[in-house]
Write an enzyme that holds these catalytic residues in place. Sequence first.
Site, mmCIF file in Angstrom:
data_model
loop_
_atom_site.group_PDB
_atom_site.id
_atom_site.type_symbol
_atom_site.label_atom_id
_atom_site.label_comp_id
_atom_site.label_asym_id
_atom_site.label_seq_id
_atom_site.Cartn_x
_atom_site.Cartn_y
_atom_site.Cartn_z
ATOM 1 N N CYS A 32 16.483 19.514 15.575
ATOM 2 C CA CYS A 32 15.381 19.000 16.586
ATOM 3 C C CYS A 32 15.534 19.903 17.929
ATOM 4 O O CYS A 32 16.128 20.746 17.984
ATOM 5 C CB CYS A 32 15.668 17.600 16.895
ATOM 6 S SG CYS A 32 16.017 16.493 15.570
ATOM 7 N N ARG A 71 11.433 16.002 16.939
ATOM 8 C CA ARG A 71 12.011 15.610 15.833
ATOM 9 C C ARG A 71 11.444 16.543 14.505
ATOM 10 O O ARG A 71 10.548 16.598 14.252
ATOM 11 C CB ARG A 71 12.004 14.296 15.311
ATOM 12 C CG ARG A 71 13.239 14.114 14.295
ATOM 13 C CD ARG A 71 12.830 12.421 13.858
ATOM 14 N NE ARG A 71 13.881 12.231 12.621
ATOM 15 C CZ ARG A 71 13.727 11.271 11.859
ATOM 16 N NH1 ARG A 71 13.006 10.567 11.978
ATOM 17 N NH2 ARG A 71 14.963 11.063 10.904
ATOM 18 N N GLY A 131 21.083 18.357 15.783
ATOM 19 C CA GLY A 131 22.083 18.856 14.932
ATOM 20 C C GLY A 131 22.062 17.745 13.916
ATOM 21 O O GLY A 131 21.299 17.003 13.320
ATOM 22 N N GLU A 132 23.183 17.923 13.124
ATOM 23 C CA GLU A 132 23.851 17.149 11.885
ATOM 24 C C GLU A 132 25.072 16.762 11.876
ATOM 25 O O GLU A 132 26.020 17.884 12.343
ATOM 26 C CB GLU A 132 23.450 17.860 10.536
ATOM 27 C CG GLU A 132 21.874 18.382 10.487
ATOM 28 C CD GLU A 132 21.020 17.182 10.080
ATOM 29 O OE1 GLU A 132 21.415 15.976 9.785
ATOM 30 O OE2 GLU A 132 19.978 17.414 10.014
ATOM 31 N N ILE A 134 15.234 38.723 0.990
ATOM 32 C CA ILE A 134 14.207 39.476 1.404
ATOM 33 C C ILE A 134 14.700 40.929 1.097
ATOM 34 O O ILE A 134 15.846 41.403 1.332
ATOM 35 C CB ILE A 134 14.007 39.645 3.224
ATOM 36 C CG1 ILE A 134 13.629 38.211 3.505
ATOM 37 C CG2 ILE A 134 13.447 40.734 3.793
ATOM 38 C CD1 ILE A 134 11.898 38.278 3.138
ATOM 39 N N GLY A 144 25.429 32.076 4.894
ATOM 40 C CA GLY A 144 26.875 32.494 4.833
ATOM 41 C C GLY A 144 27.514 33.025 6.082
ATOM 42 O O GLY A 144 28.612 33.509 6.097
#
Length: 629
Positions: A2, A50, A76-77, A291, A364
């Site tokens: 968000c 959000r 965030g998470e 890509i 990564g």
Amino acid sequence: MCGIAGIVHTEGLKPVDPDRVRRMCDAIAHRGPDGEGVWTAPGVGLGHRRLSIIDLAGSPQPMIAAEQDAVIVFNGEIYNFRELRKDLQALGATFRTDGDTEVILEAWRHWGVDCLPRLHGMFAFALHDLRQRTTLLARDRFGVKPLFTARLSDGAVIFGSELKALLAHPSLRREIDPLAVEDYLAWGYVPDHRSILKGVEKLPAGHYQLLRPDAPPPAPVQWWDVSFADRTKGSAQDLEAHLLHHMREAVTSRMLADVPLGAFLSGGVDSSSVVALMAEASATPVKTCSIGFDVGALDETAYADRIAAQYHTQHRKRTVSADDYSLVDRLAGMFDEPFADASALPTFRVCELAREHVTVALSGDGADEAFAGYRRQTFQHREEQARALLPSAIRQPLFGALGRAWPKADWAPRPLRAKTTFLSLAESGEQGYARALAVTPPELRDSLYSQDFKRLRGDYRAEQSLVDLMRNAPARSGLDRAQYADLKFYMPGDILTKVDRTSMAVSLEAREPLLDHRLVEFGARLPERARVRGTTGKWLIKQTMRRYLPDDVLFRPKMGFVTPIAQWLRGPLAGEAMGLSRSDTLARTGWFENGRLDFVVQAHLSGRADHSRLIWQLLMLQKSMDRLG
């Protein structure tokens, strides 16, 4: 994922205009297209945009605690929110939602600032406690999620996920900080200890700040740091088993989402490792994307194709032109501050491709910093061994003279380009690493600056902040200090900034499993031989992943996203390069000697030298300045 923004008064409970908070949020609407909200009370206003990832319908923000005593906006998470939820329920907490936002609220209510070390994930949030009349600003351990702040002349503190949220406030002064220009020309980005605008700050990674209505903002408080001071003991087999356990946990914890999820796949060690472990943990094919470039020397898609075929992923790829410079102006708008890492262009393209099919993508990023995967780190390891053999009284005059005399042979094969190595060996380990990390060395910067700018800069030199950080690092060796600097300085300022802005520009959430703090802490305790052997970095990761990945993926030279800016600046962008010395934007600043700018550009255009990175820096500086006004 968000965007957040807000206003907190620190000189009394002045009213906050909700429309002003809303305009700040609108400036970062790309970070959260799925919902918006504003909450205000005397002295405080919190705003949110959000991007729905977890508990899609049940966790709107700003979120007010059930007891009506705390409010949060969160970006965030939190990957361990379900475990924390159980711990809090055992303490008597009740929950109305199934997401992680309410867990942070309850964690604060039960544990105060001690809740922060319990949060595993990436985050930046503002939490207002109505009982204590305090506002907590907090940022995750590594700075995956950004948080800009500024104190205004009326005593208010404004904050936002991007600088453009602060720029939407009419009282923010737009005065360029000349020290940030020195930093930017040294590193190619404005590091987290500074901002391009005077008075704007970035809350440091692993820090929090408590704001009160009756006191000036205190200095941020560090709540987490990584230490390289200890060493893990154990056989190679034991270390591999521990590493694999941490990597599996890191990857699987970040596969939690209520929206389509996938991964970036470059074909390098790190993204291939993440995809392999995702495939191991998933009952359905992993969605991957990569890509490629239409120039064979820059293209890695053959390796990505191999990994995709090996793990039967739903793989999508797109080839972009090596002349894909059309994004230059758009990039300046994404980053607000000048940002000269040209790999941002292909990073944006792969985010764009991923967003066509998923809302969350695992990357990564982080392993090179945590496990010594950069070539400069292995060089630093060997140079420190050489420094230990020669006393400084011999080393400094000998290598200093060689470095000054050796030509800057950009055209020569790499083994003959020894000037930087000689200059580095003449200096301390910290000074040498600062030289290795810098985009533009101090001698070249000084030759560009006008006398007026040198007076503005005074005694400040960009390298000193990095040198001080390394000297004070909780570390045993030069390799430790180099990795610490990369984790604390380079990674948040460059790598994480690049991924956050390019992914959020297309409303994509990027997650970095190899930056799980438990995994990084394990890497920081590894013996040096488990990190670097000879010229091979990330040694333990490569050995551990041999059961998953072929050797020609694990042990090929590191490439990364390579962008042909040297050719661009001699071809389609040559006109813009030649216009730098005549740029009204740069001329108005009075920072540079125009004749010297012309000399650098002409040397590059003629092929006498490769000044592409410096010219690119100046070009991106000009475009950012145009936008900042």
